[in-house]
Write a protein that holds these residues in place. Sequence first.
Motif, mmCIF file in Angstrom:
data_model
loop_
_atom_site.group_PDB
_atom_site.id
_atom_site.type_symbol
_atom_site.label_atom_id
_atom_site.label_comp_id
_atom_site.label_asym_id
_atom_site.label_seq_id
_atom_site.Cartn_x
_atom_site.Cartn_y
_atom_site.Cartn_z
ATOM 1 N N CYS A 93 0.828 -1.217 0.000
ATOM 2 C CA CYS A 93 0.000 0.000 0.000
ATOM 3 C C CYS A 93 0.857 1.260 0.000
ATOM 4 C CB CYS A 93 -0.948 -0.019 1.194
ATOM 5 S SG CYS A 93 -2.246 -1.241 0.987
ATOM 6 N N GLU A 94 2.015 1.167 -0.614
ATOM 7 C CA GLU A 94 2.923 2.306 -0.763
ATOM 8 C C GLU A 94 3.375 2.879 0.575
ATOM 9 O OE1 GLU A 94 0.459 4.823 -3.178
ATOM 10 O OE2 GLU A 94 0.934 3.697 -4.990
ATOM 11 N N ASN A 95 3.510 2.016 1.588
ATOM 12 C CA ASN A 95 3.996 2.400 2.914
ATOM 13 C C ASN A 95 3.173 3.498 3.578
ATOM 14 O OD1 ASN A 95 6.234 0.605 3.369
ATOM 15 N ND2 ASN A 95 7.217 1.660 1.661
ATOM 16 N N TRP A 96 1.874 3.497 3.341
ATOM 17 C CA TRP A 96 1.046 4.539 3.956
ATOM 18 C C TRP A 96 -0.404 4.106 4.061
ATOM 19 C CZ3 TRP A 96 1.843 8.581 6.825
ATOM 20 C CH2 TRP A 96 0.784 9.476 7.045
ATOM 21 N N PHE A 97 -0.991 4.343 5.236
ATOM 22 C CA PHE A 97 -2.437 4.267 5.445
ATOM 23 C C PHE A 97 -2.867 5.600 6.033
ATOM 24 C CE2 PHE A 97 -1.910 -0.305 5.139
ATOM 25 C CZ PHE A 97 -3.056 -0.668 4.451
ATOM 26 N N ASP A 98 -3.953 6.151 5.515
ATOM 27 C CA ASP A 98 -4.452 7.417 6.045
ATOM 28 C C ASP A 98 -5.014 7.235 7.448
ATOM 29 O OD1 ASP A 98 -4.149 9.267 3.639
ATOM 30 O OD2 ASP A 98 -5.194 7.532 2.797
ATOM 31 N N PHE A 99 -5.677 6.096 7.658
ATOM 32 C CA PHE A 99 -6.264 5.801 8.962
ATOM 33 C C PHE A 99 -6.052 4.329 9.302
ATOM 34 C CE2 PHE A 99 -8.827 9.134 7.037
ATOM 35 C CZ PHE A 99 -8.848 10.088 8.039
ATOM 36 N N VAL A 100 -5.808 4.072 10.575
ATOM 37 C CA VAL A 100 -5.835 2.713 11.108
ATOM 38 C C VAL A 100 -6.824 2.730 12.261
ATOM 39 C CG1 VAL A 100 -4.545 0.912 12.312
ATOM 40 C CG2 VAL A 100 -3.470 2.154 10.429
ATOM 41 N N ILE A 101 -7.763 1.806 12.237
ATOM 42 C CA ILE A 101 -8.749 1.697 13.307
ATOM 43 C C ILE A 101 -8.625 0.303 13.882
ATOM 44 C CG2 ILE A 101 -11.188 1.805 13.911
ATOM 45 C CD1 ILE A 101 -10.815 3.528 10.919
ATOM 46 N N ASP A 102 -8.381 0.235 15.179
ATOM 47 C CA ASP A 102 -8.072 -1.038 15.826
ATOM 48 C C ASP A 102 -9.186 -1.429 16.789
ATOM 49 O OD1 ASP A 102 -6.903 -3.247 17.000
ATOM 50 O OD2 ASP A 102 -4.936 -2.303 17.186
ATOM 51 N N PHE A 103 -9.975 -2.419 16.374
ATOM 52 C CA PHE A 103 -11.060 -2.965 17.199
ATOM 53 C C PHE A 103 -10.631 -4.230 17.936
ATOM 54 C CE2 PHE A 103 -13.576 -0.663 14.000
ATOM 55 C CZ PHE A 103 -14.508 -0.028 14.801
ATOM 56 N N SER A 104 -9.437 -4.747 17.674
ATOM 57 C CA SER A 104 -9.107 -6.082 18.184
ATOM 58 C C SER A 104 -7.849 -6.128 19.038
ATOM 59 C CB SER A 104 -8.972 -7.065 17.010
ATOM 60 O OG SER A 104 -7.876 -6.717 16.198
ATOM 61 N N CYS A 105 -7.529 -5.038 19.683
ATOM 62 C CA CYS A 105 -6.369 -5.015 20.581
ATOM 63 C C CYS A 105 -6.859 -5.237 22.017
ATOM 64 C CB CYS A 105 -5.664 -3.672 20.467
ATOM 65 S SG CYS A 105 -4.207 -3.570 21.498
ATOM 66 N N TYR A 106 -6.456 -6.363 22.583
ATOM 67 C CA TYR A 106 -6.957 -6.720 23.907
ATOM 68 C C TYR A 106 -5.923 -6.628 25.009
ATOM 69 C CZ TYR A 106 -10.843 -8.326 21.120
ATOM 70 O OH TYR A 106 -11.884 -8.378 20.229
ATOM 71 N N ASP A 107 -4.633 -6.605 24.647
ATOM 72 C CA ASP A 107 -3.593 -6.502 25.678
ATOM 73 C C ASP A 107 -2.332 -5.891 25.083
ATOM 74 O OD1 ASP A 107 -2.228 -8.622 24.306
ATOM 75 O OD2 ASP A 107 -3.373 -10.089 25.462
ATOM 76 N N ILE A 108 -1.336 -5.687 25.908
ATOM 77 C CA ILE A 108 -0.107 -5.014 25.487
ATOM 78 C C ILE A 108 0.607 -5.783 24.371
ATOM 79 C CG2 ILE A 108 1.407 -6.048 27.241
ATOM 80 C CD1 ILE A 108 1.535 -2.407 26.075
ATOM 81 N N GLU A 109 0.544 -7.100 24.403
ATOM 82 C CA GLU A 109 1.192 -7.887 23.350
ATOM 83 C C GLU A 109 0.549 -7.618 21.987
ATOM 84 O OE1 GLU A 109 0.217 -9.342 26.287
ATOM 85 O OE2 GLU A 109 2.214 -9.617 27.166
ATOM 86 N N ASP A 110 -0.770 -7.451 21.975
ATOM 87 C CA ASP A 110 -1.460 -7.118 20.727
ATOM 88 C C ASP A 110 -0.970 -5.781 20.179
ATOM 89 O OD1 ASP A 110 -2.961 -9.433 20.922
ATOM 90 O OD2 ASP A 110 -4.790 -8.419 21.607
ATOM 91 N N MET A 111 -0.788 -4.833 21.062
ATOM 92 C CA MET A 111 -0.325 -3.506 20.657
ATOM 93 C C MET A 111 1.133 -3.557 20.192
ATOM 94 S SD MET A 111 -1.404 -0.352 20.362
ATOM 95 C CE MET A 111 -2.802 -0.098 21.413
ATOM 96 N N GLU A 112 1.935 -4.331 20.894
ATOM 97 C CA GLU A 112 3.365 -4.408 20.564
ATOM 98 C C GLU A 112 3.628 -5.030 19.200
ATOM 99 O OE1 GLU A 112 4.801 -6.482 24.004
ATOM 100 O OE2 GLU A 112 5.347 -4.611 25.023
ATOM 101 N N CYS A 113 2.757 -5.869 18.709
ATOM 102 C CA CYS A 113 3.000 -6.471 17.394
ATOM 103 C C CYS A 113 2.470 -5.596 16.263
ATOM 104 C CB CYS A 113 2.477 -7.899 17.315
ATOM 105 S SG CYS A 113 0.723 -8.094 17.155
ATOM 106 N N VAL A 114 1.849 -4.462 16.601
ATOM 107 C CA VAL A 114 1.303 -3.582 15.568
ATOM 108 C C VAL A 114 2.028 -2.237 15.520
ATOM 109 C CG1 VAL A 114 -0.739 -2.237 14.937
ATOM 110 C CG2 VAL A 114 -0.984 -4.621 15.567
ATOM 111 N N VAL A 115 2.103 -1.557 16.645
ATOM 112 C CA VAL A 115 2.556 -0.166 16.658
ATOM 113 C C VAL A 115 3.954 0.026 16.069
ATOM 114 C CG1 VAL A 115 3.088 1.807 18.141
ATOM 115 C CG2 VAL A 115 0.967 0.519 18.469
ATOM 116 N N PRO A 116 4.970 -0.752 16.457
ATOM 117 C CA PRO A 116 6.296 -0.510 15.868
ATOM 118 C C PRO A 116 6.311 -0.658 14.340
ATOM 119 C CG PRO A 116 6.483 -1.950 17.775
ATOM 120 C CD PRO A 116 5.019 -1.811 17.470
ATOM 121 N N THR A 117 5.483 -1.522 13.813
ATOM 122 C CA THR A 117 5.424 -1.742 12.368
ATOM 123 C C THR A 117 4.764 -0.565 11.661
ATOM 124 O OG1 THR A 117 5.204 -4.096 12.846
ATOM 125 C CG2 THR A 117 4.732 -3.414 10.610
#
Length: 134
Positions: A93-117
């Motif tokens: 996607c050309e290294n860009w998303f205008d918006f990310v909406i996260d409905f499925s983050c339930y704990d810190i591990e879920d967040m850690e596998c997404v945010v740095p990326t």
Amino acid sequence: HPEKGKETKKAHKMEPKPLKVLIFGGTSFMGRSLTLLLLHQNYQVHLINRGTNYWKNDTQNSNFITQNAIIHHMDRTKPQDFKQNLTKIIEDCENWFDFVIDFSCYDIEDMECVVPTLVSKVGVYVFIGSDSIY
């Protein structure tokens, strides 16, 4: 008025690219409603979920979503695979998303596998902590 015999050039209007939205979850409750709304407004919607389909009894909307959204089946409980697949989606996607909406983050591990990326590859990140009222 153009002179006789001379062609006029029509200006070609460039269509704006649709905004790109990445939704984690998006298969039930608020997520499904948001997905439908964005698709009807011509956003480019990517859904990331485990493949659970809560739309089985809603054939019309289910067909519309599966025909118009780009659906990626991934599982956050497998963080290495998840990060690798997420990286590929972002690159596609050309290294860009205008918006990310996260409905499925339930704990810190879920967040850690997404945010740095997603760092520096997202305009707005929206975290939905709960869609339940107690």
